[in-house]
Design an enzyme around this catalytic site. Sequence first.
Site, PDB file in Angstrom:
ATOM      1  N   HIS A  72       0.848  -1.194   0.000  1.00  0.00           N
ATOM      2  CA  HIS A  72       0.000   0.000   0.000  1.00  0.00           C
ATOM      3  C   HIS A  72       0.878   1.236   0.000  1.00  0.00           C
ATOM      4  O   HIS A  72       1.781   1.363   0.825  1.00  0.00           O
ATOM      5  CB  HIS A  72      -0.890   0.024   1.255  1.00  0.00           C
ATOM      6  CG  HIS A  72      -2.011  -0.956   1.189  1.00  0.00           C
ATOM      7  ND1 HIS A  72      -3.089  -0.916   2.038  1.00  0.00           N
ATOM      8  CD2 HIS A  72      -2.231  -2.004   0.363  1.00  0.00           C
ATOM      9  CE1 HIS A  72      -3.926  -1.901   1.743  1.00  0.00           C
ATOM     10  NE2 HIS A  72      -3.422  -2.577   0.735  1.00  0.00           N
ATOM     11  N   PRO A 292      -3.955  -0.331  18.673  1.00  0.00           N
ATOM     12  CA  PRO A 292      -3.719  -0.760  17.295  1.00  0.00           C
ATOM     13  C   PRO A 292      -3.860   0.340  16.244  1.00  0.00           C
ATOM     14  O   PRO A 292      -3.536   0.104  15.075  1.00  0.00           O
ATOM     15  CB  PRO A 292      -4.777  -1.851  17.073  1.00  0.00           C
ATOM     16  CG  PRO A 292      -5.829  -1.579  18.077  1.00  0.00           C
ATOM     17  CD  PRO A 292      -5.160  -0.952  19.252  1.00  0.00           C
ATOM     18  N   LYS A 296       1.472  -0.504  15.002  1.00  0.00           N
ATOM     19  CA  LYS A 296       2.890  -0.558  15.328  1.00  0.00           C
ATOM     20  C   LYS A 296       3.328  -1.818  16.091  1.00  0.00           C
ATOM     21  O   LYS A 296       4.534  -2.107  16.171  1.00  0.00           O
ATOM     22  CB  LYS A 296       3.282   0.656  16.195  1.00  0.00           C
ATOM     23  CG  LYS A 296       3.253   1.957  15.457  1.00  0.00           C
ATOM     24  CD  LYS A 296       4.523   2.149  14.634  1.00  0.00           C
ATOM     25  CE  LYS A 296       4.388   3.206  13.588  1.00  0.00           C
ATOM     26  NZ  LYS A 296       4.473   2.734  12.222  1.00  0.00           N
TER      27      LYS A 296
HETATM   28  C1  PHB Z   1      -5.560  -4.695  10.426  1.00  0.00           C
HETATM   29  O1  PHB Z   1      -5.851  -5.608  11.222  1.00  0.00           O
HETATM   30  O2  PHB Z   1      -5.603  -4.861   9.204  1.00  0.00           O
HETATM   31  C2  PHB Z   1      -5.176  -3.363  10.959  1.00  0.00           C
HETATM   32  C3  PHB Z   1      -5.228  -3.124  12.323  1.00  0.00           C
HETATM   33  C4  PHB Z   1      -4.867  -1.880  12.818  1.00  0.00           C
HETATM   34  C5  PHB Z   1      -4.466  -0.896  11.951  1.00  0.00           C
HETATM   35  C6  PHB Z   1      -4.398  -1.129  10.596  1.00  0.00           C
HETATM   36  C7  PHB Z   1      -4.757  -2.380  10.093  1.00  0.00           C
HETATM   37  O3  PHB Z   1      -4.136   0.336  12.414  1.00  0.00           O
END
Ligand code: PHB
Length: 392
Positions: A72, A292, A296
Amino acid sequence: MKTQVGIVGGGPSGLLLAHLLHLKGIDSVVLEARSEEYVVDRVRAGVLEQGMVDLLDAIGLGVRMHREGLVHHGINISFNGTLHNINFHELTGRAITVYGQNELQKDLNQAHRQTGRPVYYEVENLTLHDFDSPAPKIRYRYNDSDHELECDFIAGCDGFHGISRPSIPASAIQHFEREYPFGWLGILAEAAPASEELVYTWTERGFSLFSMRSPKITRLYLQCAPDEDINQWSDDRIWSELLRRLTTKDGWKPNVGPILQKGVTGMRSFVAEPMQFGRLYLAGDAAHIVPPTGAKGLNLAGADVYALSQALAEFYKSGSESLLGEYSSTCLRRVWRAQRFSWWMTSMLHVFGFGDDTAFDRRRQLAELDYLTSSRAAMTSLAENYVGFPII
Ligand code: PHB
Ligand code: APR
């Protein structure tokens, strides 16, 4: 049994460390409380920073990630029904790769198996001993008998609920913590992703995130109570709330499909300092947790174990403890940057509470989002932190 490094925990931190050490000719034994299936199947995040991709490439573990992972070049931020793209590639020259932690775990398991070193799964009653001496020991029960592993060092890679961190005397470790008054309800759905890039959404009803795992699987989250009862959420209710939050004014919305998996995760920021006591070194979630929102967690774990493998390699090569002595401060610099970033993303995008200043905070969040999506300087700051700092 004897080894050089006893590794507690067979999650991403433990197995990646074992592999890095293997490549340096250092022996290790991994002891894991759960079964291999459990460790692979539990659903976790899925965003790899460029630095993590570079690390996996450097150690020959990037083949499937490049084949199946989705590169991405940016993310979208949505508020007041409008999507705003932040192009990481243009702003930083770097990108991210969406590759589920489960998939990485499978790759790590396979690589580890090829080294011929076993992972002992379903070990019980694991305890750590003498790690303030040059001869640490790990005692545990395995297959109904008691065992002792003698080692030079212990790596505590046993996650937030593990026993490594609590084994350190309370007077020798400090905790820094923030709990958030909300959690995320997450689903995996059998539906083609409706956008090529992630969508982080601010709404009056709370945060929502559109993500994905593959060209056929969408991953979605919505802000909920920290103790939300998942049984109160029928599939219809989940979709209706997700669509309400994610649909934009010009009609973009996620594709709907059967829900394959659902669950609620709490959110916290946590750091233990220092990340070392005697010959016990903490790595990954055992030492720190981030909410989340900044994606990170896994990347920090990778950076920790890379630093630890370098320090141990130096020790075994020359007897020098200089990198080992710097391990904690090296890791904590990155950890606190990631803490700040994750806290900032979280604070900007979620409904916080029902106190007097909520209305003020909502306006402030909107001003921040407006600034973020209209200033190249602000976008660059987000992009730089999101793609992450080099690991190797
Ligand atoms: C994901 O599980 O795809 C995910 C989780 C937290 C994020 C971004 C993607 O900040
Ligand atoms: N004995 C042995 N193993 C244990 C013990 C114990 N007493 N306690 C916990 N474990 C195991 C857990 O079963 C788990 O498999 O340690 C492992 C820790 O793995 P993770 O929790 O995945 O932590 P880590 O390897 O540091 O990975 C960090 O996980 O939470 C995400 O966002 C985070 O992606 C990041 C990654």
